[in-house]
Design a protein around this motif. Structure first.
Motif, PDB file in Angstrom:
ATOM      1  N   ALA A 186       0.816  -1.210   0.000  1.00  0.00           N
ATOM      2  CA  ALA A 186       0.000   0.000   0.000  1.00  0.00           C
ATOM      3  C   ALA A 186       0.853   1.267   0.000  1.00  0.00           C
ATOM      4  CB  ALA A 186      -0.945   0.007   1.201  1.00  0.00           C
ATOM      5  N   SER A 187       2.112   1.167   0.410  1.00  0.00           N
ATOM      6  CA  SER A 187       3.006   2.334   0.366  1.00  0.00           C
ATOM      7  C   SER A 187       3.224   2.790  -1.071  1.00  0.00           C
ATOM      8  CB  SER A 187       4.345   2.000   1.024  1.00  0.00           C
ATOM      9  OG  SER A 187       4.188   1.657   2.376  1.00  0.00           O
ATOM     10  N   ASP A 188       3.322   1.843  -1.990  1.00  0.00           N
ATOM     11  CA  ASP A 188       3.462   2.201  -3.408  1.00  0.00           C
ATOM     12  C   ASP A 188       2.188   2.840  -3.943  1.00  0.00           C
ATOM     13  OD1 ASP A 188       6.043   1.275  -3.517  1.00  0.00           O
ATOM     14  OD2 ASP A 188       5.540  -0.647  -4.435  1.00  0.00           O
ATOM     15  N   LEU A 189       1.030   2.415  -3.428  1.00  0.00           N
ATOM     16  CA  LEU A 189      -0.230   3.016  -3.878  1.00  0.00           C
ATOM     17  C   LEU A 189      -0.340   4.460  -3.394  1.00  0.00           C
ATOM     18  CD1 LEU A 189      -2.766   0.073  -3.450  1.00  0.00           C
ATOM     19  CD2 LEU A 189      -1.138   0.554  -5.292  1.00  0.00           C
ATOM     20  N   PHE A 190       0.157   4.732  -2.185  1.00  0.00           N
ATOM     21  CA  PHE A 190       0.183   6.111  -1.697  1.00  0.00           C
ATOM     22  C   PHE A 190       1.051   6.964  -2.623  1.00  0.00           C
ATOM     23  CE2 PHE A 190       1.738   9.716   0.656  1.00  0.00           C
ATOM     24  CZ  PHE A 190       0.675  10.104   1.454  1.00  0.00           C
ATOM     25  N   ALA A 191       2.237   6.449  -2.983  1.00  0.00           N
ATOM     26  CA  ALA A 191       3.128   7.201  -3.872  1.00  0.00           C
ATOM     27  C   ALA A 191       2.466   7.463  -5.217  1.00  0.00           C
ATOM     28  CB  ALA A 191       4.438   6.432  -4.060  1.00  0.00           C
ATOM     29  N   LEU A 192       1.747   6.468  -5.731  1.00  0.00           N
ATOM     30  CA  LEU A 192       1.042   6.674  -6.998  1.00  0.00           C
ATOM     31  C   LEU A 192      -0.081   7.689  -6.818  1.00  0.00           C
ATOM     32  CD1 LEU A 192       0.470   6.153  -9.914  1.00  0.00           C
ATOM     33  CD2 LEU A 192      -0.630   3.984  -9.303  1.00  0.00           C
ATOM     34  N   GLY A 193      -0.765   7.658  -5.684  1.00  0.00           N
ATOM     35  CA  GLY A 193      -1.783   8.665  -5.410  1.00  0.00           C
ATOM     36  C   GLY A 193      -1.192  10.072  -5.406  1.00  0.00           C
ATOM     37  N   ALA A 194       0.003  10.222  -4.806  1.00  0.00           N
ATOM     38  CA  ALA A 194       0.671  11.529  -4.791  1.00  0.00           C
ATOM     39  C   ALA A 194       1.084  11.945  -6.200  1.00  0.00           C
ATOM     40  CB  ALA A 194       1.897  11.469  -3.875  1.00  0.00           C
ATOM     41  N   LEU A 195       1.500  10.980  -7.017  1.00  0.00           N
ATOM     42  CA  LEU A 195       1.860  11.291  -8.402  1.00  0.00           C
ATOM     43  C   LEU A 195       0.628  11.709  -9.204  1.00  0.00           C
ATOM     44  CD1 LEU A 195       3.878  11.354 -10.739  1.00  0.00           C
ATOM     45  CD2 LEU A 195       3.500   8.901 -11.046  1.00  0.00           C
ATOM     46  N   ILE A 241      -7.743   9.472  -6.129  1.00  0.00           N
ATOM     47  CA  ILE A 241      -6.549  10.129  -5.594  1.00  0.00           C
ATOM     48  C   ILE A 241      -6.606  10.212  -4.081  1.00  0.00           C
ATOM     49  CG2 ILE A 241      -5.312  12.323  -5.486  1.00  0.00           C
ATOM     50  CD1 ILE A 241      -6.071  12.753  -8.436  1.00  0.00           C
ATOM     51  N   LEU A 242      -7.711  10.735  -3.554  1.00  0.00           N
ATOM     52  CA  LEU A 242      -7.798  10.925  -2.104  1.00  0.00           C
ATOM     53  C   LEU A 242      -7.869   9.594  -1.362  1.00  0.00           C
ATOM     54  CD1 LEU A 242     -10.116  14.051  -1.742  1.00  0.00           C
ATOM     55  CD2 LEU A 242      -7.613  13.911  -1.790  1.00  0.00           C
ATOM     56  N   ARG A 243      -8.443   8.585  -1.998  1.00  0.00           N
ATOM     57  CA  ARG A 243      -8.479   7.277  -1.352  1.00  0.00           C
ATOM     58  C   ARG A 243      -7.064   6.752  -1.133  1.00  0.00           C
ATOM     59  NH1 ARG A 243     -11.644   1.750  -3.404  1.00  0.00           N
ATOM     60  NH2 ARG A 243     -10.952   0.439  -1.648  1.00  0.00           N
ATOM     61  N   ARG A 251      -7.117   1.741   4.199  1.00  0.00           N
ATOM     62  CA  ARG A 251      -8.174   2.550   3.601  1.00  0.00           C
ATOM     63  C   ARG A 251      -7.886   2.897   2.139  1.00  0.00           C
ATOM     64  NH1 ARG A 251     -10.405   7.256   7.291  1.00  0.00           N
ATOM     65  NH2 ARG A 251     -12.105   6.919   5.797  1.00  0.00           N
ATOM     66  N   ARG A 252      -6.722   2.499   1.655  1.00  0.00           N
ATOM     67  CA  ARG A 252      -6.401   2.709   0.243  1.00  0.00           C
ATOM     68  C   ARG A 252      -6.953   1.551  -0.582  1.00  0.00           C
ATOM     69  NH1 ARG A 252      -0.277   3.516   2.192  1.00  0.00           N
ATOM     70  NH2 ARG A 252      -0.749   5.134   3.756  1.00  0.00           N
TER      71      ARG A 252
END
Length: 456
Positions: A186-195, A241-243, A251-252
């Protein structure tokens, strides 16, 4: 710099980054274009650069598929190197020059990155440094680059074992990474969300903080909703994005595959109040998240990593400068003896490179060689007779002023089960000041074996 490594003839420098140098190369057994990666070893180089290079040497050969470069070989002499296929493509960095992007392009780029992450996660690896410079667009797909900060579910995590501070790219680093938790996809998904946020709005959701205190703000400080900065951002994209910028990993999106599906099928995105949000949370909500225990984020550790924490670790403190051949043989024999009773154990060979308290230390020796790297090479030679596979043998050079305290801290932080060290010969300094072995044996959080040669 060498002109040949492992049979690869090195050509011109193609790129020189902060931690590594990329050179073109040729090899008689490989017809296609080749890239050789070498660590930067200039004076003042960060030891983390060498450790992260070791991580990439361990991880890249284990990866395959269209979303990673094909590894052609790795080696450690005359200095560490990685040979890989040279991918013909362009990173996503040029996209930053024309932000914000059209919505359709944001979704397409995001879906390609998510598909690449899905392929990586299925191989048990979390990238942990997803950013435009590490994403290359090639023939309708994204290829992931640079695995120096990555976490492999079935390999030791050298970055965690040797460093307390988090490593990564500040604008894209997930809250759990900031808190030192690695290994969660999920850490990679957060980074993609930030991108995705940056590609949509033209700005990073949390800026580019340079201090730890500012980086921790993302645990309670939400960014402005994308629709507040770009009104034509569709609600479904803001929802996605916000998810994935949620503080708590659970929660992602559950997987990168599901994130890719949503980006390619916006009509099927399940929307919540996040989709229509136009303002940041009130100050009172941020204060509650910051200080009230009921609102503290419950960050979870990777289940695989936690399960592996029960595997025994045998730490061998190797004094490269004060060890005779006979003592080395005796210590290697003791390691073999103990490992025979613990088939699932791992050996961590540790050496302390002493630094000075009151004056700066040079990272290069008189011959221009990196001291940290030379110690690592000596450790590898020392451990070679053990004949252990890579996944069961790691090498660590710890830079510190006090050997005993450093060895004890490593043992405590990494839950070492057994320490093996050698006793130095009698000397006046040892009688007056005491020995490292005695101090470690006295204060160790686990069992200790001190190997001593018989007199005469």
């Amino acid at each position: 710099m060498p002109t040949e490594v492992g049979g690869f003839t090195l050509g011109p420098v193609l790129h020189e980054g902060g931690m590594a140098v990329l050179r073109s190369a040729t090899h008689p057994d490989h017809a296609g274009p080749i890239l050789v990666k070498l660590p930067r070893l200039a004076e003042g180089a960060d030891p983390a650069a060498i450790v992260s290079f070791e991580m990439e040497q361990m991880i890249l050969p284990r990866l395959d598929g269209p979303h990673v470069p094909r590894c052609l070989g790795v080696g450690h002499e005359p200095l560490p190197w990685i040979a890989m296929e040279r991918i013909q493509g362009e990173t996503l960095l040029p996209l930053l020059d024309r932000l914000p992007l059209p919505i359709a392009e944001v979704a397409e780029v995001g879906a390609m990155v998510a598909e690449a992450l899905c392929a990586l996660h299925r191989q048990g690896v979390v990238h942990l440094d997803v950013k435009p410079g590490n994403l290359m667009q090639v023939d309708g797909r994204v290829v992931l680059l640079d695995f120096g900060l990555s976490h492999h579910a079935h390999l030791p995590d050298l970055m965690t074992e040797e460093f307390r501070l988090p490593y990564g790219s500040a604008p894209y680093m997930a809250p759990e990474q900031v808190m030192g938790i690695r290994g969660d996809p999920a850490s990679d998904l957060f980074a993609l969300g930030a991108l995705l946020y940056a590609l949509t709005t033209g700005r990073n959701p949390f800026g580019d903080p340079q201090h730890m205190a500012h980086m921790k703000r993302r645990l309670w400080w939400d960014p402005p909703p994308p629709r507040a900065l770009r009104p034509d951002c569709p609600p479904w994209l803001q929802e996605i994005i916000l998810r994935n910028l949620e503080v708590e990993p659970v929660r992602r999106h559950p997987t990168a595959a599901q994130l890719a599906f949503d980006l390619r099928h916006p009509e099927q995105v399940s929307q919540t109040s996040r989709a229509t949000k136009l303002k940041r949370d009130a100050w009172s909500a941020r204060i509650r998240r910051r200080f009230h225990p009921d609102h503290q984020p419950r960050l979870r550790r990777d289940a695989v990593a936690m399960a592996q924490s029960g595997a025994p670790i045998i730490m061998v403190a190797v004094d490269l400068g004060g060890m005779t051949a006979a003592l080395a043989d005796a210590m290697q024999g003791m390691v073999t003896q103990i490992m025979a009773t613990l088939p699932g154990a791992r050996v961590a060979c540790v050496n302390v490179l002493q630094t000075h308290l009151l004056r700066p230390d040079m990272t290069l020796d008189d011959e221009g060689r990196n001291k940290h790297l030379q110690r690592l090479l000596e450790l590898r030679h020392w451990s070679a007779p053990l004949k252990l596979p890579e996944a069961r043998l790691t090498h660590h050079v710890l830079e510190a002023t006090g050997p005993a305290a450093t060895l004890l801290e490593y043992a405590q932080q990494n839950r070492v089960d057994h320490i093996i060290l050698g006793a130095r010969a009698h000397s006046l300094g040892r009688r007056v000041l005491g020995s490292v072995a005695a101090e470690v044996a006295r204060d160790a959080p686990c069992s200790v074996t001190v190997v001593r040669l018989r007199a005469g």
